[in-house]
Design an enzyme around this catalytic site. Structure first.
Site, PDB file in Angstrom:
ATOM      1  N   CYS A  16      74.900 -25.512   7.288  1.00 14.06           N
ATOM      2  CA  CYS A  16      74.872 -26.696   6.986  1.00 14.06           C
ATOM      3  C   CYS A  16      76.230 -27.364   6.736  1.00 14.06           C
ATOM      4  O   CYS A  16      77.057 -26.865   7.501  1.00 14.06           O
ATOM      5  CB  CYS A  16      73.899 -27.372   5.996  1.00 14.06           C
ATOM      6  SG  CYS A  16      72.072 -26.970   6.104  1.00 14.06           S
ATOM      7  N   ASP A  25      68.826 -30.286  17.072  1.00 10.38           N
ATOM      8  CA  ASP A  25      69.458 -30.852  15.811  1.00 10.38           C
ATOM      9  C   ASP A  25      69.674 -32.163  15.756  1.00 10.38           C
ATOM     10  O   ASP A  25      70.507 -32.714  16.563  1.00 10.38           O
ATOM     11  CB  ASP A  25      70.683 -30.096  15.380  1.00 10.38           C
ATOM     12  CG  ASP A  25      71.316 -30.289  13.908  1.00 10.38           C
ATOM     13  OD1 ASP A  25      71.262 -31.262  13.488  1.00 10.38           O
ATOM     14  OD2 ASP A  25      71.888 -29.332  13.712  1.00 10.38           O
ATOM     15  N   HIS A  75      67.964 -28.628  13.019  1.00 12.45           N
ATOM     16  CA  HIS A  75      68.833 -28.280  11.968  1.00 12.45           C
ATOM     17  C   HIS A  75      68.226 -27.640  10.887  1.00 12.45           C
ATOM     18  O   HIS A  75      66.986 -27.862  10.471  1.00 12.45           O
ATOM     19  CB  HIS A  75      69.305 -29.683  11.344  1.00 12.45           C
ATOM     20  CG  HIS A  75      70.342 -29.471  10.391  1.00 12.45           C
ATOM     21  ND1 HIS A  75      71.849 -29.217  10.849  1.00 12.45           N
ATOM     22  CD2 HIS A  75      70.603 -29.430   9.085  1.00 12.45           C
ATOM     23  CE1 HIS A  75      72.632 -29.093   9.907  1.00 12.45           C
ATOM     24  NE2 HIS A  75      71.829 -29.499   8.632  1.00 12.45           N
TER      25      HIS A  75
END
Length: 294
Positions: A172, A229, A261
């Protein structure tokens, strides 16, 4: 903070934690006891747990420009001069998933270190709310971040790590960190970015996004992204890929169809085992290819 401005790629798919257990999830109390953070959303009950057999692992105290930065390290026993791999965390602080990933890398033969580079803002694992968390992590200047990572490398070297075989992986926001550090460090041999945003929201403390840094990349990076995502449009990934190709920088991308994600985060509901396992294997192959891992 409005709901719209909260929708950064770091927090896509997170929901407020219920204080009770839902099927397949720990209670909030159990999650905190296990070392997770409530801001990261509900914690899956069957998280991956990596033991320390054959490893030395524990807390690190890393000298930085303005004091001492905490961190967590794991390294294989009986190996002199193991390669060094930095672990760049998500925005939720140095919690159990990040520590577990660090142990997993040590099982592969690395001296892995996860620096807590948000420490100046306090312990992020104690924060329960995303709106409280985002201003803290967004106020981290890139210059300070890169300096903290350089300090972590120096610390690992002082502890007997082979920084001639230096790698970095991140998830991330930490995936963004991988791209940024790869444009900064001449010592880095390879990086692996798990769903790191290629484009930043406007932030004066972050002068250049990964895409803008493409011509400055000093190390080859593998980008691992989920096609579903909702925080990172595939068009952004393609633009980053094109910018790197145009700058003739070695990089590869793997896109996982249908993966959201955070697909590697085995403590979160975004976890997708098949994509996560493959991505971990791709990461190992990349670090072996560039002689970080043996």
């Amino acid at each position: 903070m409005s709901a719209e401005s909260m929708q950064t790629s770091d927090v896509i798919g997170l929901t407020k934690v219920a204080p009770f257990s839902r099927r397949g999830f720990m209670t909030a109390t159990a999650a905190v006891t296990a070392g997770y953070t409530l801001a990261a959303g509900p914690v899956r009950a069957d998280v991956i747990k990596t033991d320390t057999d054959g490893l030395t692992a524990g807390e690190a105290k890393i000298k930085v420009a303005d004091g001492e930065m905490p961190g967590y390290f794991a390294r294989p026993n009986g190996v002199s001069n193991p390669p060094v791999v930095l672990v760049a965390m998500e925005i939720f602080g140095l919690h159990e998933y990040v520590r577990d990933v660090t142990r997993r890398l040590a099982k592969l033969g690395a001296f892995a270190v996860a620096p807590d580079y948000y420490f100046r803002k306090g312990d992020l694992t104690k924060i329960t709310d995303i709106p409280q968390l985002l201003p803290l992590v967004n106020s981290k200047p890139d210059a300070e971040l890169l300096s903290d990572l350089d300090s972590t490398v120096a610390w690992a070297k002082s502890q007997g790590g082979d920084t001639g075989r230096l790698g970095i992986i991140g998830f991330c926001r930490g995936g963004r960190t991988v791209w940024e550090y790869s444009a900064h460090s001449g010592a880095l041999k390879a990086g692996v970015a798990f769903y790191g945003p290629p484009v930043d929201p406007p932030n004066p403390l972050w002068p250049k996004s990964p895409t803008q840094l493409a011509p400055e990349m000093k190390a080859p990076v593998l980008g691992l992204y989920g096609e579903a995502d909702t925080g990172i449009p595939m068009a952004q990934v393609e633009a980053l890929k094109a910018a790197l190709a145009e700058a003739k920088k070695p990089a590869e991308f793997k896109i996982y169809p249908g993966a959201p994600h955070g697909f590697h985060a085995d403590y979160r509901s975004s976890y997708r085992k098949e994509a996560a396992d493959d991505a971990w294997s791709q990461m190992q192959g990349w670090l072996k290819k560039y002689k970080v891992l043996g």
